[in-house]
Design a protein around this motif. Structure first.
Motif, PDB file in Angstrom:
ATOM      1  N   ARG A   3      46.410  47.538  47.994  1.00 21.48           N
ATOM      2  CA  ARG A   3      45.211  47.240  47.203  1.00 21.48           C
ATOM      3  C   ARG A   3      45.277  48.021  45.894  1.00 21.48           C
ATOM      4  O   ARG A   3      45.657  49.183  45.865  1.00 21.48           O
ATOM      5  CB  ARG A   3      43.954  47.650  47.962  1.00 21.48           C
ATOM      6  CG  ARG A   3      43.739  46.778  49.181  1.00 21.48           C
ATOM      7  CD  ARG A   3      42.468  47.103  49.856  1.00 21.48           C
ATOM      8  NE  ARG A   3      41.370  46.582  49.049  1.00 21.48           N
ATOM      9  CZ  ARG A   3      40.102  46.862  49.246  1.00 21.48           C
ATOM     10  NH1 ARG A   3      39.761  47.673  50.210  1.00 21.48           N
ATOM     11  NH2 ARG A   3      39.176  46.342  48.487  1.00 21.48           N
ATOM     12  N   SER A   4      44.871  47.373  44.848  1.00 25.97           N
ATOM     13  CA  SER A   4      44.853  48.013  43.529  1.00 25.97           C
ATOM     14  C   SER A   4      43.502  48.676  43.316  1.00 25.97           C
ATOM     15  O   SER A   4      42.451  48.098  43.567  1.00 25.97           O
ATOM     16  CB  SER A   4      45.117  46.973  42.441  1.00 25.97           C
ATOM     17  OG  SER A   4      44.931  47.562  41.181  1.00 25.97           O
ATOM     18  N   ILE A   5      43.526  49.895  42.813  1.00 23.83           N
ATOM     19  CA  ILE A   5      42.285  50.620  42.530  1.00 23.83           C
ATOM     20  C   ILE A   5      41.756  50.245  41.136  1.00 23.83           C
ATOM     21  O   ILE A   5      40.620  50.557  40.785  1.00 23.83           O
ATOM     22  CB  ILE A   5      42.518  52.135  42.648  1.00 23.83           C
ATOM     23  CG1 ILE A   5      41.175  52.853  42.709  1.00 23.83           C
ATOM     24  CG2 ILE A   5      43.321  52.661  41.490  1.00 23.83           C
ATOM     25  CD1 ILE A   5      41.271  54.246  43.216  1.00 23.83           C
ATOM     26  N   LEU A   6      42.569  49.567  40.357  1.00 22.75           N
ATOM     27  CA  LEU A   6      42.179  49.205  38.987  1.00 22.75           C
ATOM     28  C   LEU A   6      40.989  48.255  38.963  1.00 22.75           C
ATOM     29  O   LEU A   6      40.110  48.378  38.117  1.00 22.75           O
ATOM     30  CB  LEU A   6      43.378  48.576  38.262  1.00 22.75           C
ATOM     31  CG  LEU A   6      43.191  48.257  36.792  1.00 22.75           C
ATOM     32  CD1 LEU A   6      42.857  49.537  36.031  1.00 22.75           C
ATOM     33  CD2 LEU A   6      44.417  47.619  36.217  1.00 22.75           C
ATOM     34  N   GLY A   7      40.884  47.339  39.885  1.00 27.61           N
ATOM     35  CA  GLY A   7      39.783  46.369  39.922  1.00 27.61           C
ATOM     36  C   GLY A   7      38.422  47.024  40.074  1.00 27.61           C
ATOM     37  O   GLY A   7      37.523  46.808  39.265  1.00 27.61           O
ATOM     38  N   PRO A   8      38.202  47.862  41.102  1.00 26.27           N
ATOM     39  CA  PRO A   8      36.895  48.509  41.258  1.00 26.27           C
ATOM     40  C   PRO A   8      36.568  49.479  40.110  1.00 26.27           C
ATOM     41  O   PRO A   8      35.415  49.588  39.697  1.00 26.27           O
ATOM     42  CB  PRO A   8      37.010  49.260  42.580  1.00 26.27           C
ATOM     43  CG  PRO A   8      38.090  48.570  43.330  1.00 26.27           C
ATOM     44  CD  PRO A   8      39.039  48.047  42.287  1.00 26.27           C
ATOM     45  N   VAL A   9      37.564  50.161  39.578  1.00 23.85           N
ATOM     46  CA  VAL A   9      37.331  51.090  38.461  1.00 23.85           C
ATOM     47  C   VAL A   9      36.916  50.310  37.215  1.00 23.85           C
ATOM     48  O   VAL A   9      35.957  50.675  36.525  1.00 23.85           O
ATOM     49  CB  VAL A   9      38.593  51.941  38.180  1.00 23.85           C
ATOM     50  CG1 VAL A   9      38.435  52.736  36.896  1.00 23.85           C
ATOM     51  CG2 VAL A   9      38.880  52.860  39.353  1.00 23.85           C
ATOM     52  N   ALA A  10      37.587  49.221  36.945  1.00 21.75           N
ATOM     53  CA  ALA A  10      37.244  48.397  35.783  1.00 21.75           C
ATOM     54  C   ALA A  10      35.848  47.808  35.942  1.00 21.75           C
ATOM     55  O   ALA A  10      35.057  47.767  34.985  1.00 21.75           O
ATOM     56  CB  ALA A  10      38.270  47.287  35.597  1.00 21.75           C
ATOM     57  N   LEU A  11      35.517  47.376  37.151  1.00 18.22           N
ATOM     58  CA  LEU A  11      34.190  46.841  37.407  1.00 18.22           C
ATOM     59  C   LEU A  11      33.119  47.913  37.234  1.00 18.22           C
ATOM     60  O   LEU A  11      32.052  47.665  36.664  1.00 18.22           O
ATOM     61  CB  LEU A  11      34.139  46.245  38.824  1.00 18.22           C
ATOM     62  CG  LEU A  11      32.860  45.513  39.197  1.00 18.22           C
ATOM     63  CD1 LEU A  11      32.624  44.339  38.256  1.00 18.22           C
ATOM     64  CD2 LEU A  11      32.917  45.050  40.631  1.00 18.22           C
ATOM     65  N   GLY A  12      33.389  49.121  37.687  1.00 16.21           N
ATOM     66  CA  GLY A  12      32.441  50.231  37.523  1.00 16.21           C
ATOM     67  C   GLY A  12      32.246  50.600  36.059  1.00 16.21           C
ATOM     68  O   GLY A  12      31.128  50.861  35.609  1.00 16.21           O
ATOM     69  N   LEU A  13      33.318  50.623  35.288  1.00 15.78           N
ATOM     70  CA  LEU A  13      33.214  50.917  33.853  1.00 15.78           C
ATOM     71  C   LEU A  13      32.445  49.831  33.115  1.00 15.78           C
ATOM     72  O   LEU A  13      31.629  50.117  32.239  1.00 15.78           O
ATOM     73  CB  LEU A  13      34.609  51.075  33.240  1.00 15.78           C
ATOM     74  CG  LEU A  13      35.346  52.363  33.578  1.00 15.78           C
ATOM     75  CD1 LEU A  13      36.770  52.308  33.046  1.00 15.78           C
ATOM     76  CD2 LEU A  13      34.605  53.560  33.016  1.00 15.78           C
TER      77      LEU A  13
END
Length: 126
Positions: A3-13
């Protein structure tokens, strides 16, 4: 499966930037010649250039190609979401006297002033 952590971080930003964008203060913007209806009502055909300058001030937009035309512009934008007030007055001269004039969006009431802040009653008594 990785799983990529980039998706949830980008969504949070994206969510936090959207929420914070509403908190930005936008100051009032006022530009040009202050045009008030009762002052413009005093303008008359036959007035000299110096009388018009005394009444309305120096024109904001001097026309380099037509010395017989003075344009007075006023722009006031209050805050972020309000639609700006725009006023325009054109004065035409013939033989250094007012020949005619055209007023666009110059109402009788003066432009809205910025809010003075919270009333004193909202503050606690000391």
């Amino acid at each position: 499966m990785k799983r990529s952590i980039l998706g949830p971080v980008a969504l949070g930003l994206l969510a936090s930037s959207t929420l914070l964008s509403g908190c930005v203060y936008r100051m009032n913007i006022q530009q040009g010649n202050y045009l008030e209806g009762r002052t413009v009502d005093q303008l008359q055909v036959g007035m000299t250039r110096s009388q018009v300058r005394y009444l309305l001030g120096t024109p904001m937009v001097p026309d380099a190609f037509d010395k017989a035309r003075w344009d007075y512009l006023y722009y006031f934008k209050k805050g972020r979401w309000k639609r700006p007030q725009e006023r325009h007055l054109i004065v035409w001269f013939k033989e250094d006297k007012v020949d005619r004039f055209e007023r666009n969006n110059v109402p009788e009431s003066p432009p809205q002033a910025p809010d003075d802040g919270a009333p004193i009653a909202k503050f606690p008594k000391i």
